[in-house]
Scaffold this active site. Sequence first.
Site, PDB file in Angstrom:
ATOM      1  N   GLU A  58       0.706  -1.286  -0.086  1.00 38.04           N
ATOM      2  CA  GLU A  58      -0.114  -0.101   0.127  1.00 38.04           C
ATOM      3  C   GLU A  58       0.627   1.317  -0.036  1.00 38.04           C
ATOM      4  O   GLU A  58       0.314   2.321  -0.156  1.00 38.04           O
ATOM      5  CB  GLU A  58      -0.862  -0.151   1.212  1.00 38.04           C
ATOM      6  N   VAL A  81       9.652  -6.519   4.392  1.00 43.68           N
ATOM      7  CA  VAL A  81       8.835  -7.504   3.843  1.00 43.68           C
ATOM      8  C   VAL A  81      10.116  -8.697   4.103  1.00 43.68           C
ATOM      9  O   VAL A  81      11.173  -8.709   3.747  1.00 43.68           O
ATOM     10  CB  VAL A  81       8.877  -7.220   2.061  1.00 43.68           C
ATOM     11  N   VAL A  82       9.569 -10.004   4.704  1.00 44.47           N
ATOM     12  CA  VAL A  82      10.347 -11.013   5.148  1.00 44.47           C
ATOM     13  C   VAL A  82       9.952 -12.153   4.101  1.00 44.47           C
ATOM     14  O   VAL A  82       8.771 -12.415   3.774  1.00 44.47           O
ATOM     15  CB  VAL A  82      10.180 -11.343   6.482  1.00 44.47           C
ATOM     16  N   ASP A  85       7.414 -18.865   2.272  1.00 40.83           N
ATOM     17  CA  ASP A  85       7.622 -20.122   1.496  1.00 40.83           C
ATOM     18  C   ASP A  85       7.164 -19.899   0.137  1.00 40.83           C
ATOM     19  O   ASP A  85       7.289 -20.967  -0.628  1.00 40.83           O
ATOM     20  CB  ASP A  85       6.752 -21.247   2.340  1.00 40.83           C
ATOM     21  N   HIS A  88       5.360 -14.744  -3.023  1.00 40.76           N
ATOM     22  CA  HIS A  88       4.753 -13.716  -2.722  1.00 40.76           C
ATOM     23  C   HIS A  88       5.691 -12.319  -2.105  1.00 40.76           C
ATOM     24  O   HIS A  88       5.390 -11.369  -2.648  1.00 40.76           O
ATOM     25  CB  HIS A  88       3.454 -13.927  -1.621  1.00 40.76           C
ATOM     26  N   ASN A 113      13.694   4.981  -0.824  1.00 35.58           N
ATOM     27  CA  ASN A 113      13.276   3.530  -0.367  1.00 35.58           C
ATOM     28  C   ASN A 113      13.824   2.858   0.934  1.00 35.58           C
ATOM     29  O   ASN A 113      15.064   2.346   0.772  1.00 35.58           O
ATOM     30  CB  ASN A 113      13.203   2.854  -1.438  1.00 35.58           C
ATOM     31  N   ARG A 127      19.070  -4.727  10.708  1.00 36.61           N
ATOM     32  CA  ARG A 127      19.100  -3.171   9.876  1.00 36.61           C
ATOM     33  C   ARG A 127      17.958  -2.122  10.606  1.00 36.61           C
ATOM     34  O   ARG A 127      17.932  -1.227   9.734  1.00 36.61           O
ATOM     35  CB  ARG A 127      18.467  -3.583   8.533  1.00 36.61           C
TER      36      ARG A 127
END
Length: 154
Positions: A58, A81-82, A85, A88, A113, A127
């Site tokens: 979003e 964002v991790v 499996d 995605h 970013n 991080r």
Amino acid sequence: MSHYEGDLRPAGARFVIVCSRWNARITDALVAGACHSLVDNGVPDDAVDVVRVPGAWEIPIVANLLAQAGQHAAIIALGCVVRGDTRHYEHVADLCAEGMMSVQMQTGVPVLNGVLAVECIKDAEMRAGGSHGNKGAETALAALEMVSLLEKLP
């Protein structure tokens, strides 16, 4: 030969942080780092807005609306964002980055970013204030520099 480079002086600019709520422990640390960087470099608290969105997916639409509104000199996008499996993760991370690039190219408002795309939550922790620093703080510094640079360019 002319040489142009931005500095870290805000010159009255307003900034907005657009941050995802997903992986909140990480993203909260990124926001804190970004806010500290801005304030430490002379940006008043009331010249920083924070907008929370559900996830990284979003971020581009909100960044686009904010850029078009013209009230902020730069947009600092933060998220985490991790990898899971499925694929995605790749879609979300790649298309979020493409969306942010599109916004800044179409509007002329820098969209920095700071969305982490990591293999595991431990990578994100490193991080977000861990051994690899705070990418939120680094992204805010890049925003300051870009605002200054764009003001200097002919």
